[in-house]
Motif scaffolding. Structure first.
Motif, PDB file in Angstrom:
ATOM      1  N   HIS A  76       0.841  -1.196   0.000  1.00  0.00           N
ATOM      2  CA  HIS A  76       0.000   0.000   0.000  1.00  0.00           C
ATOM      3  C   HIS A  76       0.875   1.243   0.000  1.00  0.00           C
ATOM      4  N   ALA A  77       0.293   2.361  -0.396  1.00  0.00           N
ATOM      5  CA  ALA A  77       0.987   3.642  -0.247  1.00  0.00           C
ATOM      6  C   ALA A  77       1.074   3.963   1.234  1.00  0.00           C
ATOM      7  N   THR A  78       2.307   4.114   1.733  1.00  0.00           N
ATOM      8  CA  THR A  78       2.533   4.443   3.133  1.00  0.00           C
ATOM      9  C   THR A  78       3.339   5.724   3.231  1.00  0.00           C
ATOM     10  N   ARG A  79       3.223   6.411   4.357  1.00  0.00           N
ATOM     11  CA  ARG A  79       3.892   7.698   4.485  1.00  0.00           C
ATOM     12  C   ARG A  79       5.403   7.539   4.567  1.00  0.00           C
ATOM     13  N   VAL A  80       6.120   8.394   3.839  1.00  0.00           N
ATOM     14  CA  VAL A  80       7.575   8.406   3.889  1.00  0.00           C
ATOM     15  C   VAL A  80       8.003   8.957   5.243  1.00  0.00           C
ATOM     16  N   ALA A  81       8.902   8.253   5.914  1.00  0.00           N
ATOM     17  CA  ALA A  81       9.306   8.620   7.272  1.00  0.00           C
ATOM     18  C   ALA A  81      10.025   9.965   7.305  1.00  0.00           C
ATOM     19  N   GLY A  82       9.680  10.780   8.304  1.00  0.00           N
ATOM     20  CA  GLY A  82      10.438  11.995   8.580  1.00  0.00           C
ATOM     21  C   GLY A  82      10.191  13.182   7.679  1.00  0.00           C
ATOM     22  N   LEU A  83       9.237  13.091   6.759  1.00  0.00           N
ATOM     23  CA  LEU A  83       8.983  14.218   5.862  1.00  0.00           C
ATOM     24  C   LEU A  83       7.591  14.785   6.075  1.00  0.00           C
ATOM     25  N   GLY A  84       7.481  16.100   5.973  1.00  0.00           N
ATOM     26  CA  GLY A  84       6.189  16.750   6.076  1.00  0.00           C
ATOM     27  C   GLY A  84       5.863  17.226   7.469  1.00  0.00           C
ATOM     28  N   VAL A  96       6.568  18.983   1.712  1.00  0.00           N
ATOM     29  CA  VAL A  96       7.085  18.409   0.469  1.00  0.00           C
ATOM     30  C   VAL A  96       6.298  19.035  -0.680  1.00  0.00           C
ATOM     31  N   VAL A  97       7.008  19.631  -1.628  1.00  0.00           N
ATOM     32  CA  VAL A  97       6.347  20.299  -2.755  1.00  0.00           C
ATOM     33  C   VAL A  97       6.578  19.579  -4.071  1.00  0.00           C
ATOM     34  N   ASP A  98       7.549  18.647  -4.103  1.00  0.00           N
ATOM     35  CA  ASP A  98       7.775  17.890  -5.336  1.00  0.00           C
ATOM     36  C   ASP A  98       8.520  16.604  -4.992  1.00  0.00           C
ATOM     37  N   VAL A  99       8.375  15.598  -5.844  1.00  0.00           N
ATOM     38  CA  VAL A  99       9.062  14.321  -5.663  1.00  0.00           C
ATOM     39  C   VAL A  99       9.620  13.861  -7.006  1.00  0.00           C
ATOM     40  N   ALA A 100      10.611  12.989  -6.948  1.00  0.00           N
ATOM     41  CA  ALA A 100      11.198  12.418  -8.156  1.00  0.00           C
ATOM     42  C   ALA A 100      11.709  11.024  -7.819  1.00  0.00           C
ATOM     43  N   CYS A 101      11.839  10.172  -8.845  1.00  0.00           N
ATOM     44  CA  CYS A 101      12.294   8.796  -8.653  1.00  0.00           C
ATOM     45  C   CYS A 101      13.382   8.444  -9.649  1.00  0.00           C
ATOM     46  N   GLY A 102      14.380   7.676  -9.168  1.00  0.00           N
ATOM     47  CA  GLY A 102      15.348   7.051 -10.043  1.00  0.00           C
ATOM     48  C   GLY A 102      15.032   5.572 -10.153  1.00  0.00           C
ATOM     49  N   LEU A 103      16.010   4.799 -10.581  1.00  0.00           N
ATOM     50  CA  LEU A 103      15.788   3.372 -10.748  1.00  0.00           C
ATOM     51  C   LEU A 103      15.374   2.717  -9.437  1.00  0.00           C
ATOM     52  N   ALA A 104      16.127   2.975  -8.367  1.00  0.00           N
ATOM     53  CA  ALA A 104      15.827   2.382  -7.059  1.00  0.00           C
ATOM     54  C   ALA A 104      16.074   3.385  -5.945  1.00  0.00           C
ATOM     55  N   HIS A 105      15.884   4.659  -6.236  1.00  0.00           N
ATOM     56  CA  HIS A 105      15.999   5.686  -5.200  1.00  0.00           C
ATOM     57  C   HIS A 105      14.924   6.740  -5.427  1.00  0.00           C
TER      58      HIS A 105
END
Length: 353
Positions: A156-164, A181-190
């Motif tokens: 499930h979508a769970t909250r990212v620890a320590g942000l917000g 948090v105003v924007d997010v981005a993803c790499g291959l595994a980060h």
């Protein structure tokens, strides 16, 4: 449009509007409002990953469709491909309690979360909520979900620890509770997040600061990879920019890199160095680009695109031994201006004006 054979995007977003039907939560117990909420919805923006598409409705709901073998559609459990846009739901853990846990793990409670934007990696996704929190789901073997765990996947979508707002500080001692948090981005595994204060946070594969030794491998007689690798970061880590650096205003990721644009127009990067494949864990400023007030960046698979409305060339920041240089990706025809850029795998598309 102009194109080249250079790089690409693991996630991209769009502000164009379209409609989608809401089939409800097909893999979870439907709520009454799902049955009544089957009208067309306006899509505010979208993101594409490796076989997965995420759609953010103007009303704040998040939908996904595509490959789901590692739970990358965020629907509760891995499954065969999902062929219709299906709503992602958001869950947080309840306080530890013997009565609240079961054989299936800690008990969770569903949260009412309105999403502003989303990004997709190889087999995971991250979303920025309108309340300033960040949420993630999918493959998590390198901690790219940011839950503090390193397991097969987060269903499930769970909250990212320590942000917000209202969050606890992360384990590196940096407190992010006052920043949205105003924007997010993803790499291959980060993954990466930008906050309203201009800070950049990263987590996932080799995004820690502790070195772990592992011999590099010999492949067909050639030595591949560095002798020293960094730990995975299972919770967000704030990047340490120089004290005089302006706040950041945009972020983007490629497969192995995170790039930030600051308020003065400078470009910063972390990730793998070309040739050495050594990991750069703190930001390096890109040389060869004059600061610009009209600069933008876009995510890609093997590169991040950097472009200006008044410059005819699209560049990418390239980490090399001890430095970071601006390398051209493509140049627009004479007399044309670059309006926007979209990057795929081993190709780049520029919209011209």
């Amino acid at each position: 449009a102009a194109s080249s054979s250079s790089s690409s995007s693991s996630s991209s977003s769009s502000s164009s509007e379209a409609t989608l039907s809401d089939p409800g939560a097909a893999t979870t117990t439907p709520k009454q409002e799902d049955a009544d909420d089957d009208h067309a919805k306006v899509v505010a923006n979208a993101a594409c990953g490796a076989g997965v598409t995420a759609l953010v409705a103007a009303s704040g709901e998040l939908y996904a469709l595509g490959a789901n073998d590692r739970g990358q559609c965020g629907l509760g459990k891995p499954s065969a491909a999902v062929f219709a846009p299906t709503r992602i739901r958001f869950f947080s853990k309840v306080d530890d309690d013997d009565d609240a846990s079961s054989e299936d793990g800690p008990a969770t409670v569903e949260e009412d979360v309105a999403i502003a934007s989303a990004a997709l990696g190889f087999r995971h996704g991250v979303a920025a909520a309108r309340d300033g929190s960040a949420w993630a789901w999918g493959k998590n073997e390198n901690g790219q979900v940011g839950s503090g765990l390193s397991d097969a996947y987060a269903p499930h979508a769970t909250r990212v620890a320590g942000l917000g707002p209202g969050s606890a500080s992360t384990d590196d001692g940096a407190d992010s509770s006052s920043s949205f948090v105003v924007d997010v981005a993803c790499g291959l595994a980060h993954s990466a997040a930008l906050t309203s204060s201009g800070d950049v946070w990263v987590w996932g594969k080799m995004r820690g600061v502790r070195v772990k030794s592992r011999p590099s491998a010999m492949v067909f007689g050639e030595r591949i990879g560095p002798d020293a690798l960094y730990d995975d970061a299972t919770v967000p880590r704030k990047l340490a920019f120089p004290p005089d650096a302006p706040p950041c205003v945009a972020i983007a990721c490629s497969a192995f890199h995170t790039v930030a644009l600051d308020a003065a127009g400078d470009i910063w990067a972390i990730g793998l160095e070309k040739h050495t494949r050594d990991m750069v864990v703190e930001p390096r400023r890109t040389v060869g680009l004059a600061p610009s007030a009209h600069r933008a960046i876009r995510s890609g698979v093997d590169a991040v695109a950097v472009f200006d409305a008044d410059v005819p060339t699209v560049y990418t920041p390239e980490l090399r031994a001890g430095t970071c240089v601006a390398t051209p990706l493509l140049t627009a025809p004479r007399g044309k201006q670059i309006r926007d850029v979209s990057v795929g795998w081993k190709h780049t598309l520029a919209v011209l004006a």
